[in-house]
Design a protein around this motif. Structure first.
Motif, PDB file in Angstrom:
ATOM      1  N   ALA A   7       0.819  -1.220   0.000  1.00 14.15           N
ATOM      2  CA  ALA A   7       0.000   0.000   0.000  1.00 14.15           C
ATOM      3  C   ALA A   7       0.847   1.262   0.000  1.00 14.15           C
ATOM      4  N   THR A   8       2.008   1.210   0.648  1.00 15.55           N
ATOM      5  CA  THR A   8       2.844   2.406   0.770  1.00 15.55           C
ATOM      6  C   THR A   8       3.975   2.459  -0.248  1.00 15.55           C
ATOM      7  N   GLY A   9       4.321   1.309  -0.819  1.00 18.58           N
ATOM      8  CA  GLY A   9       5.465   1.252  -1.714  1.00 18.58           C
ATOM      9  C   GLY A   9       6.787   1.407  -0.981  1.00 18.58           C
ATOM     10  N   ARG A  10       6.784   1.175   0.336  1.00 14.31           N
ATOM     11  CA  ARG A  10       7.985   1.347   1.161  1.00 14.31           C
ATOM     12  C   ARG A  10       8.515  -0.006   1.623  1.00 14.31           C
ATOM     13  N   PRO A  11       9.841  -0.122   1.800  1.00 13.75           N
ATOM     14  CA  PRO A  11      10.425  -1.434   2.119  1.00 13.75           C
ATOM     15  C   PRO A  11      10.561  -1.776   3.597  1.00 13.75           C
ATOM     16  N   ARG A  12      10.680  -0.761   4.463  1.00 10.45           N
ATOM     17  CA  ARG A  12      11.047  -1.038   5.849  1.00 10.45           C
ATOM     18  C   ARG A  12       9.846  -1.295   6.754  1.00 10.45           C
ATOM     19  N   VAL A  13      10.091  -2.148   7.765  1.00 10.89           N
ATOM     20  CA  VAL A  13       9.099  -2.444   8.803  1.00 10.89           C
ATOM     21  C   VAL A  13       9.650  -1.933  10.124  1.00 10.89           C
ATOM     22  N   ALA A  14       8.849  -1.184  10.858  1.00 14.19           N
ATOM     23  CA  ALA A  14       9.238  -0.742  12.198  1.00 14.19           C
ATOM     24  C   ALA A  14       8.396  -1.506  13.214  1.00 14.19           C
ATOM     25  N   GLU A  27     -10.344  -0.314   2.499  1.00 12.75           N
ATOM     26  CA  GLU A  27      -9.482   0.209   1.440  1.00 12.75           C
ATOM     27  C   GLU A  27      -8.174  -0.580   1.348  1.00 12.75           C
ATOM     28  N   LEU A  28      -7.623  -0.945   2.489  1.00 16.33           N
ATOM     29  CA  LEU A  28      -6.396  -1.734   2.508  1.00 16.33           C
ATOM     30  C   LEU A  28      -6.671  -3.207   2.218  1.00 16.33           C
ATOM     31  N   MET A  29      -7.617  -3.779   2.914  1.00 15.34           N
ATOM     32  CA  MET A  29      -7.890  -5.206   2.797  1.00 15.34           C
ATOM     33  C   MET A  29      -8.288  -5.596   1.373  1.00 15.34           C
ATOM     34  N   GLY A  61      -8.009  -8.510  -2.652  1.00 11.97           N
ATOM     35  CA  GLY A  61      -9.219  -9.100  -3.207  1.00 11.97           C
ATOM     36  C   GLY A  61      -9.296  -8.999  -4.717  1.00 11.97           C
ATOM     37  N   LEU A  62     -10.517  -9.047  -5.226  1.00 16.80           N
ATOM     38  CA  LEU A  62     -10.746  -9.060  -6.667  1.00 16.80           C
ATOM     39  C   LEU A  62     -11.544  -7.849  -7.147  1.00 16.80           C
ATOM     40  N   ARG A  63     -11.752  -6.873  -6.260  1.00 14.62           N
ATOM     41  CA  ARG A  63     -12.609  -5.736  -6.622  1.00 14.62           C
ATOM     42  C   ARG A  63     -11.863  -4.413  -6.466  1.00 14.62           C
ATOM     43  N   HIS A  64     -10.705  -4.336  -7.115  1.00 17.97           N
ATOM     44  CA  HIS A  64      -9.963  -3.085  -7.132  1.00 17.97           C
ATOM     45  C   HIS A  64      -9.165  -3.042  -8.431  1.00 17.97           C
ATOM     46  N   SER A  65      -8.630  -1.884  -8.757  1.00 16.91           N
ATOM     47  CA  SER A  65      -7.978  -1.709 -10.051  1.00 16.91           C
ATOM     48  C   SER A  65      -6.449  -1.638  -9.970  1.00 16.91           C
ATOM     49  N   GLY A  66      -5.875  -1.748  -8.754  1.00 19.74           N
ATOM     50  CA  GLY A  66      -4.426  -1.646  -8.592  1.00 19.74           C
ATOM     51  C   GLY A  66      -3.724  -2.982  -8.733  1.00 19.74           C
TER      52      GLY A  66
END
Length: 443
Positions: free
Chosen positions: A139-146, A279-281, A285-290
């Motif tokens: 979702a963020t396009g970021r690599p790190r986990v805090a 929006e995140l979950m 799924g199968l109902r989004h365009s990204g």
């Protein structure tokens, strides 16, 4: 079992442990259940359990705490849960398409945890925490986990285990993408976010631990995550149901973007949950365009009898006021243990900590330092008295008589503890090697 004798022997358990080690790495399917966590030759192998009691293969009965590593909060073989699971057994457990039960289980969960908008079930906590991390990265396009460094365990997967002393087999390049922040310290957390500006995908933490969150902390962390564009993830494996039916997020009124549940959700049946904002979950799924996110796809995630068990657990919690009962039992136990320890002059050495529904104990040496040797002595005396207690985490199946009996056994253990402190040497009362921490580099 001889509740008063100085010795306890478990010959059949000892044989069974050898058999387990010959076939299963570690002799158990969770390191926290390993026989290295118990005094030498005193690791009972369980035959069966009912309510708050378990029996070992030697025929000894114990009052059990920390049931199933906190998963069996209603007690073993709870009739409402086993009956719900039993109804599904003759109807089939797994199909090539979803069953209606999956929708019903999701509706029940989201009614119980109304801060979430969608949910997906799995079998264990590691799967759902890792799915939450993957979703945050996507979702963020970021690599790190805090992650919050004060929490001992998030997942068996590389992003977390690489940060522990048991990091063998995990490339450093993966571990370097995980950073940590201290619980309760907003300034340090913001400094971390600024140091890795635009790189941190999520903040993942257990929303509460052995101490209550500092006033306003979780709300401020929510604002901090929003300000820096991070996904806020609550690991509610332990706090789910034990803090409130809706977890810590329900109790403290802070809504995370994603949260993970397990343990108490199934009362011993294998079920966990990833829940969160639609929006995140929906990215999984199968109902989004990204771009599609491979969120969770588990053959056994929707096993019908486990989902039925989870629904029964939630109904039982709400209808029978289980969370309140857990707190009442825990308060009685904590008060009794503290009084027993004080009475034997070891109140500063046998220390009960945590929320009443999730009690642990610390064993401190003559200098006030945590001691595995004194823990060994203490566990040995508890086992001799018929109390199996790697922690003091209660289940609702305990009776007040169980609590009172436990306090009596603790008092006897504290009397021995006092002798060891006076000698400044617990060795004569340990009966062998010390118990060991789960996370260590060498065996």
């Amino acid at each position: 079992m001889d509740h008063s004798g100085e010795e306890i022997r478990l010959p059949r358990s000892r044989q069974a442990n050898e058999r387990l080690h010959a076939l299963i790495p570690g002799g158990a399917h969770t390191y926290a259940k390993g026989d290295d966590q118990y005094p030498e030759d005193l690791a009972p192998v369980i035959s069966h359990g009912r309510g708050a009691h378990v029996w070992d293969v030697d025929g000894n009965r114990y009052i059990e705490y920390g049931s199933g590593l906190r998963s069996v909060s209603l007690g073993h073989a709870h009739p409402r849960v086993t009956e719900a699971a039993r109804r599904e057994l003759d109807r089939g457990s797994n199909f090539v398409r979803p069953s209606l039960l999956e929708a019903e289980a999701a509706e029940r969960f989201l009614a119980t945890v109304p801060t979430a908008e969608m949910v997906k079930f799995a079998k264990n906590g590691s799967d759902v925490t890792t799915a939450a991390v993957r979703l945050a990265r996507a979702a963020t396009g970021r690599p790190r986990v805090a992650l919050c460094g004060d929490h001992p365990f998030f997942s068996v997967d590389d992003w977390f285990i690489g940060t522990t002393p048991m990091s063998a087999g995990i490339p450093a390049a993966i571990t370097e993408l995980t950073v940590s922040f201290p619980y309760g310290d907003l300034a340090a957390t913001e400094e971390l976010l600024l140091r890795y500006e635009g790189e941190i995908a999520c903040l993942i933490l257990e929303p509460a631990g052995h101490a209550e969150p500092p006033p306003g902390y979780l709300h401020a962390l929510r604002e901090l995550a929003d300000r820096h564009g991070c996904v806020l993830i609550f690991d509610e494996m332990i706090t789910g149901f034990r803090w409130s039916e809706a977890g810590a997020q329900g109790l403290y009124g802070v809504v995370p973007d994603l949260s993970t549940f397990g343990k108490a959700l199934g009362n011993g049946f294998a079920v966990s949950a990833l829940a969160g904002r639609r929006e995140l979950m929906e990215r999984g799924g199968l109902r989004h365009s990204g771009d599609r996110v491979f969120l969770l796809s588990t053959t056994h995630g929707a096993e019908t009898h486990s989902l039925a068990a989870a629904m029964a657990v939630q109904t039982t919690y709400v209808e029978e006021g289980i969370t309140e009962r857990l707190h009442a039992l825990g308060e009685r136990l904590a008060a009794g243990v503290r009084a027993a320890a004080d009475g034997m002059g070891v109140g500063e050495h046998v220390v009960v900590r945590g929320r009443a529904s999730n009690l642990v104990f610390a064993t401190l040496d003559e200098n006030g330092r945590p001691s595995q040797e004194y823990r060994t002595l203490f566990l040995r005396r508890l086992l001799a008295g018929g109390v199996l207690a790697p922690s003091f985490v209660v289940s609702s199946a305990l009776g007040e008589d169980d609590i009172d009996r436990t306090v009596d056994v603790v008092a006897q253990a504290c009397a021995v503890y006092r002798k060891a402190l006076d000698a400044a040497d617990p060795t004569p009362w340990m009966g062998g090697r010390a118990v060991k921490p789960v996370f260590r580099r060498l065996v």
